[in-house]
Write a protein that holds these residues in place. Structure first.
Motif, mmCIF file in Angstrom:
data_model
loop_
_atom_site.group_PDB
_atom_site.id
_atom_site.type_symbol
_atom_site.label_atom_id
_atom_site.label_comp_id
_atom_site.label_asym_id
_atom_site.label_seq_id
_atom_site.Cartn_x
_atom_site.Cartn_y
_atom_site.Cartn_z
ATOM 1 N N LEU A 74 0.843 -1.199 0.000
ATOM 2 C CA LEU A 74 0.000 0.000 0.000
ATOM 3 C C LEU A 74 0.873 1.242 0.000
ATOM 4 O O LEU A 74 1.962 1.254 0.572
ATOM 5 C CB LEU A 74 -0.894 0.005 1.248
ATOM 6 C CG LEU A 74 -1.946 -1.110 1.306
ATOM 7 C CD1 LEU A 74 -2.600 -1.139 2.683
ATOM 8 C CD2 LEU A 74 -2.989 -0.900 0.225
ATOM 9 N N ASP A 75 0.366 2.270 -0.649
ATOM 10 C CA ASP A 75 1.081 3.535 -0.734
ATOM 11 C C ASP A 75 0.104 4.648 -0.365
ATOM 12 O O ASP A 75 -0.928 4.812 -1.010
ATOM 13 C CB ASP A 75 1.594 3.700 -2.178
ATOM 14 C CG ASP A 75 2.346 4.999 -2.379
ATOM 15 O OD1 ASP A 75 1.900 6.052 -1.844
ATOM 16 O OD2 ASP A 75 3.358 4.976 -3.087
ATOM 17 N N GLU A 76 0.443 5.387 0.680
ATOM 18 C CA GLU A 76 -0.462 6.420 1.205
ATOM 19 C C GLU A 76 -0.818 7.476 0.170
ATOM 20 O O GLU A 76 -1.902 8.032 0.203
ATOM 21 C CB GLU A 76 0.203 7.121 2.389
ATOM 22 C CG GLU A 76 -0.022 6.423 3.696
ATOM 23 C CD GLU A 76 0.264 7.354 4.857
ATOM 24 O OE1 GLU A 76 -0.634 8.133 5.216
ATOM 25 O OE2 GLU A 76 1.383 7.301 5.380
ATOM 26 N N ASN A 77 0.114 7.777 -0.733
ATOM 27 C CA ASN A 77 -0.155 8.815 -1.733
ATOM 28 C C ASN A 77 -0.997 8.293 -2.872
ATOM 29 O O ASN A 77 -1.888 8.970 -3.365
ATOM 30 C CB ASN A 77 1.159 9.377 -2.270
ATOM 31 C CG ASN A 77 1.980 9.984 -1.163
ATOM 32 O OD1 ASN A 77 1.441 10.716 -0.319
ATOM 33 N ND2 ASN A 77 3.251 9.650 -1.114
ATOM 34 N N ASP A 79 -2.865 5.221 -2.911
ATOM 35 C CA ASP A 79 -4.055 4.426 -2.590
ATOM 36 C C ASP A 79 -5.022 5.213 -1.702
ATOM 37 O O ASP A 79 -5.270 4.865 -0.548
ATOM 38 C CB ASP A 79 -3.631 3.107 -1.933
ATOM 39 C CG ASP A 79 -2.745 2.294 -2.867
ATOM 40 O OD1 ASP A 79 -3.013 2.287 -4.085
ATOM 41 O OD2 ASP A 79 -1.785 1.676 -2.377
ATOM 42 N N GLU A 80 -5.566 6.263 -2.279
ATOM 43 C CA GLU A 80 -6.416 7.208 -1.551
ATOM 44 C C GLU A 80 -7.647 6.516 -0.937
ATOM 45 O O GLU A 80 -8.110 6.901 0.131
ATOM 46 C CB GLU A 80 -6.813 8.342 -2.508
ATOM 47 C CG GLU A 80 -7.331 9.604 -1.860
ATOM 48 C CD GLU A 80 -6.539 10.074 -0.642
ATOM 49 O OE1 GLU A 80 -7.207 10.329 0.379
ATOM 50 O OE2 GLU A 80 -5.296 10.191 -0.693
ATOM 51 N N ARG A 83 -7.506 5.593 2.710
ATOM 52 C CA ARG A 83 -7.262 6.669 3.677
ATOM 53 C C ARG A 83 -7.750 6.342 5.096
ATOM 54 O O ARG A 83 -7.002 6.496 6.061
ATOM 55 C CB ARG A 83 -7.884 7.980 3.135
ATOM 56 C CG ARG A 83 -7.845 9.211 4.015
ATOM 57 C CD ARG A 83 -6.470 9.631 4.515
ATOM 58 N NE ARG A 83 -5.400 9.530 3.536
ATOM 59 C CZ ARG A 83 -4.100 9.372 3.847
ATOM 60 N NH1 ARG A 83 -3.719 9.292 5.102
ATOM 61 N NH2 ARG A 83 -3.190 9.299 2.902
ATOM 62 N N PHE A 86 -5.307 4.070 6.714
ATOM 63 C CA PHE A 86 -4.050 4.733 7.090
ATOM 64 C C PHE A 86 -4.249 5.567 8.356
ATOM 65 O O PHE A 86 -3.364 5.635 9.210
ATOM 66 C CB PHE A 86 -3.528 5.616 5.949
ATOM 67 C CG PHE A 86 -3.113 4.846 4.718
ATOM 68 C CD1 PHE A 86 -2.225 3.780 4.814
ATOM 69 C CD2 PHE A 86 -3.614 5.176 3.467
ATOM 70 C CE1 PHE A 86 -1.831 3.060 3.680
ATOM 71 C CE2 PHE A 86 -3.227 4.465 2.330
ATOM 72 C CZ PHE A 86 -2.338 3.399 2.438
ATOM 73 N N ASN A 87 -5.416 6.209 8.459
ATOM 74 C CA ASN A 87 -5.692 6.975 9.678
ATOM 75 C C ASN A 87 -5.729 6.071 10.903
ATOM 76 O O ASN A 87 -5.227 6.430 11.973
ATOM 77 C CB ASN A 87 -7.028 7.720 9.550
ATOM 78 C CG ASN A 87 -6.953 8.839 8.523
ATOM 79 O OD1 ASN A 87 -5.857 9.278 8.149
ATOM 80 N ND2 ASN A 87 -8.105 9.290 8.039
ATOM 81 N N ASP A 90 -2.320 5.080 11.850
ATOM 82 C CA ASP A 90 -1.648 6.188 12.512
ATOM 83 C C ASP A 90 -2.122 6.378 13.946
ATOM 84 O O ASP A 90 -1.334 6.701 14.829
ATOM 85 C CB ASP A 90 -1.815 7.479 11.700
ATOM 86 C CG ASP A 90 -0.697 8.434 12.023
ATOM 87 O OD1 ASP A 90 0.476 8.036 11.863
ATOM 88 O OD2 ASP A 90 -0.979 9.549 12.495
ATOM 89 N N GLU A 108 4.362 0.536 7.399
ATOM 90 C CA GLU A 108 4.306 -0.027 6.047
ATOM 91 C C GLU A 108 3.313 -1.185 6.093
ATOM 92 O O GLU A 108 3.325 -1.981 7.032
ATOM 93 C CB GLU A 108 5.694 -0.505 5.594
ATOM 94 C CG GLU A 108 6.346 -1.514 6.518
ATOM 95 C CD GLU A 108 7.791 -1.853 6.138
ATOM 96 O OE1 GLU A 108 8.362 -1.142 5.310
ATOM 97 O OE2 GLU A 108 8.323 -2.837 6.694
#
Ligand code: OGA
Ligand code: NI
Length: 210
Positions: A74-77, A79-80, A83, A86-87, A90, A108
């Motif tokens: 996955l890539d935060e930029n 794979d919107e 989101r 990812f939150n 975090d 990661e």
């Protein structure tokens, strides 16, 4: 906006500190669970999953006698649609920092699909040449999993091994450097989001994830 209360985090972090692992059921809301599932299906449909290897990029090798899963980093930029996940990762990172006095500064994650007859032999999640994986975090996505389907996660402990069934919406956190673990042979496709909370951000040159 937080996903979980302070009490919930304190309870989970206590278990993680004492036992080196914690299993949390009903982790995601239904909405987030289905968001992840539809993102996952899309990556499968678009043929985006690749055979996973072992070792960091400098020592990368595919070894199907060790691990047979297919993964998508996955890539935060990019794979919107992920989101909310990812939150959540975090929030997990910052709560562990606060309650365990850790200095986790990044994460990661990859999607993982174990096809029938695949497994991942007993291992530790830290590499010798890159030891910044502090906490392993896995969320299982298998709505139809039943006894006999296999694919259990075995957590090896001096006090006895624990078999964790990979049932939908179950989250497992464990200490990456300390917990030897294994994925038993699965007879059905087995899906998860799997990742690591890191001591250093993953963007550091040669230590990019494999
Ligand atoms: C891993 C791993 C366990 C699981 O990807 O390193 O051990 O239950 N996964 O999927
Ligand atoms: Ni592992």
């Amino acid at each position: 906006m937080n996903f979980f209360t302070e009490e919930q985090w304190i309870n989970w972090v206590d278990q993680l500190a004492e036992e080196d692992y914690v299993v949390i059921d009903h982790f995601l809301s239904e909405e987030h669970f289905s968001q992840i599932m539809s993102f996952f299906s899309k990556q499968i449909d678009q043929n985006q999953l690749r055979k996973a290897g072992i070792g960091p990029s400098t020592e990368y090798q595919i070894e199907e006698s060790v691990r047979g899963d297919l993964i998508y980093w996955l890539d935060e930029n990019r794979d919107e649609a992920m989101r909310p996940f990812f939150n959540l990762a975090d929030e997990t990172r910052s709560q562990l920092n606060k309650l365990c006095y850790l200095s986790l500064s990044g994460f990661e994650f990859h999607l993982a699909k174990y096809p029938p007859n695949s497994f991942y032999k007993k291992h530790l999640d830290q590499f010798k040449s890159r030891n910044n994986r502090m906490i392993s975090m896995i969320i299982y996505l298998n709505k139809k999993w039943k006894e006999g389907d296999g694919g259990e996660l075995v957590i090896y402990k001096d006090t006895g091994n624990i078999n964790v069934n990979p049932i939908a919406n179950r989250c497992v956190l464990f200490k990456s450097a300390d917990i030897l673990h294994e994925v038993l042979l699965t007879t059905k496709p087995r899906l998860s989001v799997t990742g690591w909370l890191l001591y250093l951000p993953p963007q550091l040159g040669p230590i990019l994830p494999t």
